[in-house]
Structure formats: structure tokens, C-alpha cells
Design a protein around this motif. Structure first.
Motif, PDB file in Angstrom:
ATOM      1  N   ARG A  32       2.477  56.092 -81.969  1.00  0.00           N
ATOM      2  CA  ARG A  32       2.438  57.200 -82.731  1.00  0.00           C
ATOM      3  C   ARG A  32       3.541  57.178 -83.583  1.00  0.00           C
ATOM      4  NH1 ARG A  32      -0.472  61.401 -83.956  1.00  0.00           N
ATOM      5  NH2 ARG A  32      -1.735  61.160 -82.306  1.00  0.00           N
ATOM      6  N   LEU A  33       3.937  57.119 -84.557  1.00  0.00           N
ATOM      7  CA  LEU A  33       5.051  57.465 -85.421  1.00  0.00           C
ATOM      8  C   LEU A  33       6.653  58.254 -84.747  1.00  0.00           C
ATOM      9  CD1 LEU A  33       3.935  55.705 -88.849  1.00  0.00           C
ATOM     10  CD2 LEU A  33       5.729  54.197 -86.840  1.00  0.00           C
ATOM     11  N   SER A  34       5.244  59.612 -84.810  1.00  0.00           N
ATOM     12  CA  SER A  34       6.035  60.409 -84.601  1.00  0.00           C
ATOM     13  C   SER A  34       7.157  60.859 -83.956  1.00  0.00           C
ATOM     14  CB  SER A  34       5.389  61.434 -84.622  1.00  0.00           C
ATOM     15  OG  SER A  34       5.119  61.564 -82.816  1.00  0.00           O
ATOM     16  N   SER A  35       7.961  61.645 -83.102  1.00  0.00           N
ATOM     17  CA  SER A  35       8.869  62.413 -82.202  1.00  0.00           C
ATOM     18  C   SER A  35       8.633  61.548 -80.623  1.00  0.00           C
ATOM     19  CB  SER A  35       9.701  63.056 -82.915  1.00  0.00           C
ATOM     20  OG  SER A  35       8.878  64.507 -82.513  1.00  0.00           O
ATOM     21  N   ILE A  36       7.287  61.818 -80.789  1.00  0.00           N
ATOM     22  CA  ILE A  36       6.803  61.955 -79.248  1.00  0.00           C
ATOM     23  C   ILE A  36       6.740  60.604 -78.894  1.00  0.00           C
ATOM     24  CG2 ILE A  36       4.281  62.637 -78.131  1.00  0.00           C
ATOM     25  CD1 ILE A  36       3.604  64.318 -80.329  1.00  0.00           C
ATOM     26  N   LYS A  37       7.442  60.764 -77.980  1.00  0.00           N
ATOM     27  CA  LYS A  37       6.967  59.007 -77.276  1.00  0.00           C
ATOM     28  C   LYS A  37       6.385  58.768 -76.812  1.00  0.00           C
ATOM     29  CE  LYS A  37      11.619  58.138 -78.747  1.00  0.00           C
ATOM     30  NZ  LYS A  37      11.601  57.532 -79.992  1.00  0.00           N
ATOM     31  N   ASN A  38       6.370  57.422 -76.304  1.00  0.00           N
ATOM     32  CA  ASN A  38       5.072  57.165 -75.038  1.00  0.00           C
ATOM     33  C   ASN A  38       3.450  57.721 -75.685  1.00  0.00           C
ATOM     34  OD1 ASN A  38       6.800  55.608 -73.624  1.00  0.00           O
ATOM     35  ND2 ASN A  38       7.548  57.281 -72.603  1.00  0.00           N
ATOM     36  N   LYS A  39       2.972  57.470 -76.900  1.00  0.00           N
ATOM     37  CA  LYS A  39       2.176  58.063 -76.914  1.00  0.00           C
ATOM     38  C   LYS A  39       1.366  56.844 -77.460  1.00  0.00           C
ATOM     39  CE  LYS A  39       1.122  62.494 -77.079  1.00  0.00           C
ATOM     40  NZ  LYS A  39      -0.663  62.571 -76.397  1.00  0.00           N
ATOM     41  N   GLU A  40       1.028  55.918 -76.827  1.00  0.00           N
ATOM     42  CA  GLU A  40       0.187  54.414 -77.769  1.00  0.00           C
ATOM     43  C   GLU A  40      -1.350  54.614 -76.991  1.00  0.00           C
ATOM     44  OE1 GLU A  40       3.914  51.371 -76.419  1.00  0.00           O
ATOM     45  OE2 GLU A  40       2.040  51.727 -75.425  1.00  0.00           O
ATOM     46  N   ILE A  41      -1.663  53.860 -77.710  1.00  0.00           N
ATOM     47  CA  ILE A  41      -3.248  54.077 -77.810  1.00  0.00           C
ATOM     48  C   ILE A  41      -3.844  52.211 -78.154  1.00  0.00           C
ATOM     49  CG2 ILE A  41      -4.435  56.643 -78.737  1.00  0.00           C
ATOM     50  CD1 ILE A  41      -4.374  55.108 -81.157  1.00  0.00           C
ATOM     51  N   SER A  42      -5.105  52.112 -77.424  1.00  0.00           N
ATOM     52  CA  SER A  42      -5.762  50.674 -77.800  1.00  0.00           C
ATOM     53  C   SER A  42      -6.650  51.508 -78.974  1.00  0.00           C
ATOM     54  CB  SER A  42      -5.882  49.918 -76.916  1.00  0.00           C
ATOM     55  OG  SER A  42      -6.600  50.365 -75.612  1.00  0.00           O
ATOM     56  N   ILE A  43      -7.379  50.602 -79.685  1.00  0.00           N
ATOM     57  CA  ILE A  43      -8.707  50.476 -79.984  1.00  0.00           C
ATOM     58  C   ILE A  43      -9.356  49.147 -80.121  1.00  0.00           C
ATOM     59  CG2 ILE A  43     -10.203  50.910 -82.396  1.00  0.00           C
ATOM     60  CD1 ILE A  43      -7.713  51.895 -83.928  1.00  0.00           C
ATOM     61  N   SER A  44      -9.790  49.104 -79.086  1.00  0.00           N
ATOM     62  CA  SER A  44     -11.297  47.888 -79.247  1.00  0.00           C
ATOM     63  C   SER A  44     -12.239  47.916 -80.120  1.00  0.00           C
ATOM     64  CB  SER A  44     -11.678  48.244 -78.018  1.00  0.00           C
ATOM     65  OG  SER A  44     -12.404  47.005 -76.939  1.00  0.00           O
ATOM     66  N   SER A  45     -12.954  46.666 -80.457  1.00  0.00           N
ATOM     67  CA  SER A  45     -14.753  46.700 -80.738  1.00  0.00           C
ATOM     68  C   SER A  45     -14.888  44.450 -79.877  1.00  0.00           C
ATOM     69  CB  SER A  45     -13.848  46.531 -81.717  1.00  0.00           C
ATOM     70  OG  SER A  45     -13.267  45.788 -82.797  1.00  0.00           O
ATOM     71  N   SER A  46     -16.295  45.055 -79.624  1.00  0.00           N
ATOM     72  CA  SER A  46     -17.216  43.626 -79.547  1.00  0.00           C
ATOM     73  C   SER A  46     -17.041  42.958 -80.817  1.00  0.00           C
ATOM     74  CB  SER A  46     -17.643  43.667 -78.925  1.00  0.00           C
ATOM     75  OG  SER A  46     -18.695  44.601 -79.484  1.00  0.00           O
ATOM     76  N   ILE A  47     -17.508  41.585 -80.369  1.00  0.00           N
ATOM     77  CA  ILE A  47     -18.044  40.607 -81.832  1.00  0.00           C
ATOM     78  C   ILE A  47     -18.809  41.451 -82.564  1.00  0.00           C
ATOM     79  CG2 ILE A  47     -19.052  38.364 -82.158  1.00  0.00           C
ATOM     80  CD1 ILE A  47     -17.960  37.234 -78.609  1.00  0.00           C
ATOM     81  N   SER A  48     -19.705  42.023 -81.090  1.00  0.00           N
ATOM     82  CA  SER A  48     -20.805  42.580 -81.661  1.00  0.00           C
ATOM     83  C   SER A  48     -20.523  43.401 -83.384  1.00  0.00           C
ATOM     84  CB  SER A  48     -21.929  43.058 -81.651  1.00  0.00           C
ATOM     85  OG  SER A  48     -21.573  44.218 -80.934  1.00  0.00           O
ATOM     86  N   GLU A  49     -19.549  44.412 -83.141  1.00  0.00           N
ATOM     87  CA  GLU A  49     -19.099  45.413 -84.384  1.00  0.00           C
ATOM     88  C   GLU A  49     -18.022  44.913 -84.859  1.00  0.00           C
ATOM     89  OE1 GLU A  49     -19.118  48.839 -80.677  1.00  0.00           O
ATOM     90  OE2 GLU A  49     -17.376  47.357 -80.640  1.00  0.00           O
ATOM     91  N   ASN A  50     -17.270  43.472 -84.793  1.00  0.00           N
ATOM     92  CA  ASN A  50     -15.785  43.416 -84.892  1.00  0.00           C
ATOM     93  C   ASN A  50     -15.957  42.580 -85.920  1.00  0.00           C
ATOM     94  OD1 ASN A  50     -13.302  41.878 -86.126  1.00  0.00           O
ATOM     95  ND2 ASN A  50     -12.677  44.303 -85.309  1.00  0.00           N
TER      96      ASN A  50
END
Length: 192
Positions: A32-50
Motif C-alpha cells: 500500500r502506498l499510503s502512510s500505513i506501513k507493512n500493508k502488503e498483499i499478494s495476488i495469485s493466479s494459476s495457469i488456467s486463470e492467467n
């Protein structure tokens, strides 16, 4: 899109193997680009979805040099060649951990010094390594649908171009399944 939603891409894993090599996925790690630190997320997609992975694995948009690689079959002049050891599950099943195994092909006397690296090494023949990984010997062929993909550049977005290029009519899908079925029957009779 990430920036529009207030995130920055921190890492991209093209073939994330958290769930194994046979179920690898494409993963974006965002912060996250905001002032909140350590706000990480991941987005995953399989071969069939990507869509990107599907097109890449079907060789649609490789670099032109990939279709005529002059470094195949040991012609690179390198001391060693690193390759994926595809088919390890058939040749050395005890080594198959579903995380991927690399093959180190020694091309010169200098390359033999590689044994000094900190890795478990097992001997295998060049023929066995190449048997399941024809890319070591030959460049991939230019797929017929590559031209379709690039011809639609001005008319469609990336996702639609990949889907259009990879579209297989129903009759060809059935034909392919029949061919696979008959090949299995033939193999069964030849072994029996």
C-alpha cells in the motif's frame, strides 16, 4: 491498476512454486502506498486463470531469437548449460520433490569444476536429460497463432488477443482427444 488502487508492485513471481511445480502460479506482491506501513498483499493466479501465462507457455510472444536460437545443442560455447530437468519423475522418481530439479550439463573441462558448488549432484546421461526437454536441442517452432495475436494489435486488448489466438474450435478439440486416446491404446498394446 495497482497504482490506481493505492498499491505499488514490490515483487513478481512468474512461476511461484509454493504449491509445487505442477501447480505453479503467477503472483504479484503489492504494498500500500499510503502512510500505513507493512500493508502488503499478494495476488495469485494459476495457469488456467492467467492469460499472460497461457500465451507465454504456448510460445505466442517469445522474442524472435527464441525461434532460431543459435546456442542450442551445446553451441553456445559455455562451460556449462543449466536446464530444467523435465521428466525427472520418470527417470529418477526419488528426486522428484515437485519443486523442480535443474540439470547441469558440462560442456568443457573447465565446466567439470562445477562439482565444487554446494549442491547435491547426481549423474545422468545427456540423452536422458534431452529426452523430456527437447528445448535443449531445438528452438521452439513459431506457432501459427502468433501471427493472429500480432495482427489484432490495433483491434483488441491483450487479453482478448491471447484468447482469440488460442481459440481451438470444438471439432479440433475432439480430434485431439481422440488422437490422445488412440495413442494410449496403441502404447498399451505395444507394451502388452
Amino acid at each position: 491498476l495497482a497504482r490506481e488502487q493505492g498499491f505499488e508492485i514490490k515483487d513478481i513471481r512468474f512461476r511461484d512454486k509454493r504449491f509445487g511445480w505442477k501447480k505453479y502460479s503467477f503472483v504479484l506482491f503489492l504494498e500500500r502506498l499510503s502512510s500505513i506501513k507493512n500493508k502488503e498483499i499478494s495476488i495469485s493466479s494459476s495457469i488456467s486463470e492467467n492469460t499472460f501465462l497461457r500465451g507465454f507457455l504456448r510460445d505466442i510472444y517469445l522474442r524472435p531469437s527464441c525461434y532460431a536460437c543459435s546456442a542450442k545443442a551445446g553451441k553456445s560455447g559455455s562451460d556449462i548449460t543449466l536446464a530444467d530437468y523435465w521428466g525427472i519423475q520418470d527417470l529418477m522418481p526419488e528426486l522428484d520433490d515437485d519443486r523442480g530439479i535443474s540439470a547441469i550439463i558440462v560442456n568443457t573441462k573447465k565446466g567439470k569444476k562445477i562439482q565444487a558448488i554446494a549442491a547435491e549432484l547426481y549423474s545422468a546421461s545427456y540423452e536422458d536429460i534431452c529426452k523430456k526437454n527437447p528445448s535443449i536441442l531445438n528452438s521452439c517452432k513459431i506457432p501459427e497463432y502468433r501471427k493472429t495475436f500480432f495482427s489484432l494489435k490495433q483491434k483488441k486488448g491483450f487479453h482478448d488477443r491471447v484468447l482469440h489466438a488460442l481459440y481451438v474450435p470444438f471439432y479440433k478439440q475432439i480430434k485431439g482427444k481422440v488422437y490422445i486416446f488412440l495413442s494410449k491404446i496403441k502404447k498399451t498394446f505395444l507394451q502388452g
